[in-house]
Design a protein around this motif. Structure first.
Motif, PDB file in Angstrom:
ATOM      1  N   GLY A   1      -7.593  22.994  -1.903  1.00 42.22           N
ATOM      2  CA  GLY A   1      -8.176  22.638  -2.863  1.00 42.22           C
ATOM      3  C   GLY A   1      -7.313  21.711  -4.119  1.00 42.22           C
ATOM      4  N   ALA A   2      -5.991  22.220  -3.952  1.00 46.65           N
ATOM      5  CA  ALA A   2      -5.581  22.012  -5.205  1.00 46.65           C
ATOM      6  C   ALA A   2      -4.783  20.487  -5.321  1.00 46.65           C
ATOM      7  N   GLN A   3      -4.741  20.030  -4.249  1.00 42.72           N
ATOM      8  CA  GLN A   3      -4.355  18.893  -4.107  1.00 42.72           C
ATOM      9  C   GLN A   3      -5.592  17.807  -3.130  1.00 42.72           C
ATOM     10  N   ILE A   4      -5.098  15.941  -3.760  1.00 38.91           N
ATOM     11  CA  ILE A   4      -5.498  15.312  -2.917  1.00 38.91           C
ATOM     12  C   ILE A   4      -4.367  14.286  -2.946  1.00 38.91           C
ATOM     13  N   VAL A   5      -4.520  13.697  -1.989  1.00 36.09           N
ATOM     14  CA  VAL A   5      -3.836  12.183  -1.619  1.00 36.09           C
ATOM     15  C   VAL A   5      -4.966  11.217  -0.613  1.00 36.09           C
ATOM     16  N   PHE A   6      -3.802  10.164  -1.273  1.00 35.02           N
ATOM     17  CA  PHE A   6      -4.639   9.180  -1.112  1.00 35.02           C
ATOM     18  C   PHE A   6      -4.228   6.982  -1.368  1.00 35.02           C
ATOM     19  N   ALA A   7      -4.513   6.541  -0.581  1.00 39.82           N
ATOM     20  CA  ALA A   7      -3.356   5.257  -0.678  1.00 39.82           C
ATOM     21  C   ALA A   7      -4.327   4.467  -0.964  1.00 39.82           C
ATOM     22  N   ASP A   8      -3.049   3.677  -2.303  1.00 35.40           N
ATOM     23  CA  ASP A   8      -3.866   2.774  -2.988  1.00 35.40           C
ATOM     24  C   ASP A   8      -3.309   1.774  -2.868  1.00 35.40           C
ATOM     25  N   GLU A   9      -3.842   0.500  -2.891  1.00 36.70           N
ATOM     26  CA  GLU A   9      -2.909  -1.064  -1.755  1.00 36.70           C
ATOM     27  C   GLU A   9      -3.708  -2.086  -3.552  1.00 36.70           C
ATOM     28  N   GLN A  10      -2.442  -3.012  -3.985  1.00 38.35           N
ATOM     29  CA  GLN A  10      -2.354  -4.052  -4.915  1.00 38.35           C
ATOM     30  C   GLN A  10      -1.840  -5.172  -4.211  1.00 38.35           C
ATOM     31  N   TRP A  11      -1.550  -6.047  -4.368  1.00 40.03           N
ATOM     32  CA  TRP A  11      -1.448  -7.273  -4.145  1.00 40.03           C
ATOM     33  C   TRP A  11      -0.847  -8.535  -5.280  1.00 40.03           C
ATOM     34  N   HIS A  12       0.012  -9.164  -5.054  1.00 39.87           N
ATOM     35  CA  HIS A  12       0.907  -9.672  -6.214  1.00 39.87           C
ATOM     36  C   HIS A  12       0.758 -10.830  -6.095  1.00 39.87           C
ATOM     37  N   ASN A  13       0.390 -11.912  -6.769  1.00 41.11           N
ATOM     38  CA  ASN A  13       0.937 -13.250  -6.518  1.00 41.11           C
ATOM     39  C   ASN A  13       2.298 -14.089  -7.234  1.00 41.11           C
ATOM     40  N   TYR A  14       2.694 -14.890  -6.469  1.00 39.05           N
ATOM     41  CA  TYR A  14       4.034 -15.555  -7.190  1.00 39.05           C
ATOM     42  C   TYR A  14       3.544 -17.047  -7.541  1.00 39.05           C
ATOM     43  N   LEU A  15       3.691 -17.823  -7.835  1.00 34.28           N
ATOM     44  CA  LEU A  15       3.765 -19.319  -7.514  1.00 34.28           C
ATOM     45  C   LEU A  15       5.063 -19.276  -7.893  1.00 34.28           C
ATOM     46  N   TRP A  16       5.901 -20.735  -7.146  1.00 26.94           N
ATOM     47  CA  TRP A  16       6.463 -20.977  -7.061  1.00 26.94           C
ATOM     48  C   TRP A  16       6.950 -22.557  -6.414  1.00 26.94           C
TER      49      TRP A  16
ATOM     50  N   MET B   1       0.757  -1.150  -0.299  1.00 25.85           N
ATOM     51  CA  MET B   1       0.288   0.021  -0.069  1.00 25.85           C
ATOM     52  C   MET B   1       1.541   0.611  -0.073  1.00 25.85           C
ATOM     53  N   ASP B   2       0.835   2.473  -0.765  1.00 30.47           N
ATOM     54  CA  ASP B   2       1.343   3.320  -0.559  1.00 30.47           C
ATOM     55  C   ASP B   2       0.218   4.666  -1.738  1.00 30.47           C
ATOM     56  N   LEU B   3       0.532   5.612  -0.798  1.00 30.14           N
ATOM     57  CA  LEU B   3       0.265   7.045  -1.287  1.00 30.14           C
ATOM     58  C   LEU B   3       0.578   7.945  -2.206  1.00 30.14           C
ATOM     59  N   TYR B   4      -0.277   7.992  -2.785  1.00 34.43           N
ATOM     60  CA  TYR B   4      -0.419   8.720  -3.930  1.00 34.43           C
ATOM     61  C   TYR B   4      -1.062  10.461  -4.171  1.00 34.43           C
ATOM     62  N   VAL B   5      -0.349  11.321  -4.535  1.00 30.63           N
ATOM     63  CA  VAL B   5      -0.976  12.657  -5.144  1.00 30.63           C
ATOM     64  C   VAL B   5      -0.866  13.454  -5.788  1.00 30.63           C
ATOM     65  N   ALA B   6      -2.421  14.098  -6.279  1.00 32.96           N
ATOM     66  CA  ALA B   6      -2.742  14.294  -7.848  1.00 32.96           C
ATOM     67  C   ALA B   6      -3.201  15.539  -7.375  1.00 32.96           C
ATOM     68  N   ASP B   7      -3.112  16.774  -8.895  1.00 29.86           N
ATOM     69  CA  ASP B   7      -2.993  17.848  -8.433  1.00 29.86           C
ATOM     70  C   ASP B   7      -4.819  17.871  -8.986  1.00 29.86           C
ATOM     71  N   VAL B   8      -5.923  18.647  -8.566  1.00 32.98           N
ATOM     72  CA  VAL B   8      -6.749  19.039  -8.868  1.00 32.98           C
ATOM     73  C   VAL B   8      -7.418  20.278  -9.120  1.00 32.98           C
ATOM     74  N   ASN B   9      -8.633  20.609  -9.813  1.00 39.40           N
ATOM     75  CA  ASN B   9      -9.039  22.208 -10.049  1.00 39.40           C
ATOM     76  C   ASN B   9      -9.918  22.715  -8.739  1.00 39.40           C
ATOM     77  N   PRO B  10      -8.669  23.781  -8.163  1.00 41.28           N
ATOM     78  CA  PRO B  10      -9.578  24.261  -6.667  1.00 41.28           C
ATOM     79  C   PRO B  10     -11.256  23.841  -6.088  1.00 41.28           C
ATOM     80  N   GLN B  11     -11.469  24.621  -7.817  1.00 42.99           N
ATOM     81  CA  GLN B  11     -12.651  25.235  -8.161  1.00 42.99           C
ATOM     82  C   GLN B  11     -14.196  23.804  -8.574  1.00 42.99           C
ATOM     83  N   THR B  12     -13.659  23.245  -9.659  1.00 37.48           N
ATOM     84  CA  THR B  12     -14.010  21.822  -9.945  1.00 37.48           C
ATOM     85  C   THR B  12     -14.133  20.627  -9.113  1.00 37.48           C
ATOM     86  N   GLY B  13     -13.313  20.388  -8.631  1.00 45.21           N
ATOM     87  CA  GLY B  13     -12.832  19.505  -8.609  1.00 45.21           C
ATOM     88  C   GLY B  13     -12.093  18.178  -9.724  1.00 45.21           C
ATOM     89  N   ALA B  14     -11.989  18.848 -10.763  1.00 44.58           N
ATOM     90  CA  ALA B  14     -11.159  17.851 -11.707  1.00 44.58           C
ATOM     91  C   ALA B  14     -10.126  17.476 -11.666  1.00 44.58           C
TER      92      ALA B  14
END
Length: 365
Positions: A342-357, A67-80
């Motif tokens: 209102g110019a940025q959001i931060v969120f957590a993103d989780e990903q799973w990896h499966n390995y066959l041994w 699980m890692d954190l990401y930041v993205a820029d958004v429009n403060p007026q519209t949220g786009a």
């Protein structure tokens, strides 16, 4: 012990044991249907045993969760969305970032520590969590002064953390809350206690098992009686937040028997209490399930994650209506926080990896 599988020679049983803390592969000799000797270690880190072939190969699955954190820029007026998300953490399991009220720092949890990240320089300081705080709720909550955090552990204890001195101070015993439990799970992200925008009260969850309801309660930080804000007949609450003006509560709840064909709904209620919640938006099953709602700082928009095959952050008009997806991509998201400008959001993103041994050491099996 779990997942027993016969070894290729039919004289040993392979099984998984966590006797040393981690799931490892062991074997034991079998004679006349009973154990004929001690357990013998075979291989470390074998969480899922799939089987063994006659030629001595043993197959197993290893699954990793990041699980890692990401930041993205958004429009403060519209949220786009203005820019694609930028990853700001690279190691460990990083959870629940929250912007400080002055917008200068991000607080988040990472492997038993509170991390304080400068929004300008990117410099990160670590504050270890000790004792029951090592299992703190996954969302740090800032006080209005931008210097202290409300830290909530799953035993119900509340503490103030001075991020400059790294000092933890318990809140009055009268302000503590009972440990929260839910069926089948705790709330998504482990968010069960929030601070009011003025920093004077807490909002928290309790399950009324006899009535089959989830209760939202409020209590002053200095203690005193608790006030019921609202309640709902739902099995699970998937995150909640309070509007910046302190007047509205929003939460995501699992689907109920009264709403077949849905995966959940978003609800609002006045924080003054005294009435049932109002359904803000009903999510149909193909569109995922709602979780982690959060208000924009001006209260004009509501950001909600709709999880599932179309996992994304959706922007709702603050008074209701159809949402617009941000188009963030990535994997499974949680714990959105909006920078005060209102110019940025931060969120957590989780990903799973499966390995066959595969193990080819037939002599050890």
């Amino acid at each position: 012990y779990s997942q027993p599988v016969w070894a290729p020679d039919g004289r040993r049983l392979l099984l998984i044991s966590s006797r040393d803390g981690d799931p490892d592969l062991w074997s034991i000799r079998i004679e006349n249907g009973a154990a004929a000797g001690p357990l013998e270690f075979v291989e470390k880190n074998v969480p899922i045993l799939l089987g063994a072939t006659p030629n001595g190969e043993c197959y197993f699955n290893v699954r990793t969760d990041l699980m890692d954190l990401y930041v993205a820029d958004v429009n403060p007026q519209t949220g786009a969305l203005r820019s694609q998300p930028k990853q700001i953490t690279t190691q460990g399991f990083n959870q629940g970032a929250a912007w400080s009220p002055d917008g200068e720092h991000l607080a988040y949890y990472s492997s038993g520590k509170v991390m304080i990240r400068s929004a300008t320089s990117g410099e990160v300081r670590e504050i270890p969590l000790k004792g029951p705080l090592a299992t703190a709720s996954r969302l740090p909550v800032w006080f209005p002064d931008s210097h202290t955090l409300l830290v909530h552990s799953y035993d119900g204890k509340l503490r103030r953390l001075d991020v400059q001195t790294a000092e933890f101070r318990p809140l009055p015993e009268e302000a503590q809350v009972a440990p929260y439990s839910s069926t089948p799970n705790i709330t998504a992200g482990g968010i069960t206690v929030l601070l009011s925008p003025d920093g004077r009260s807490i909002y928290y969850l309790r399950r009324d098992r006899d009535a089959g309801n989830m209760l939202f309660l409020r209590r002053a930080l200095e203690g005193g009686p608790e006030t019921e804000v609202t309640r709902i007949a739902a099995d699970q609450i998937n995150g909640f937040s309070v509007s910046p003006d302190g007047n509205r509560l929003v939460f995501a709840a699992s689907a109920t028997a009264a709403a077949p064909g849905t995966s959940g709904s978003i609800w609002t209620a006045p924080t003054s209490g005294g009435g049932p919640p109002k359904e803000f938006y009903r999510v149909t099953t193909p569109n995922g399930y709602p979780h982690h709602p959060v208000w924009s700082k001006d209260g004009r928009r509501l950001l909600v994650i709709l999880g599932g095959s179309r996992d994304d952050v959706y922007v709702f008009p603050g008074e209701g209506g159809e949402p617009t997806p941000l188009g963030l991509g990535l994997h499974e998201k949680s714990c959105i926080s909006i920078r005060p400008d209102g110019a940025q959001i931060v969120f957590a993103d989780e990903q799973w990896h499966n390995y066959l041994w595969v193990l080819n050491r037939s002599s050890r099996l």
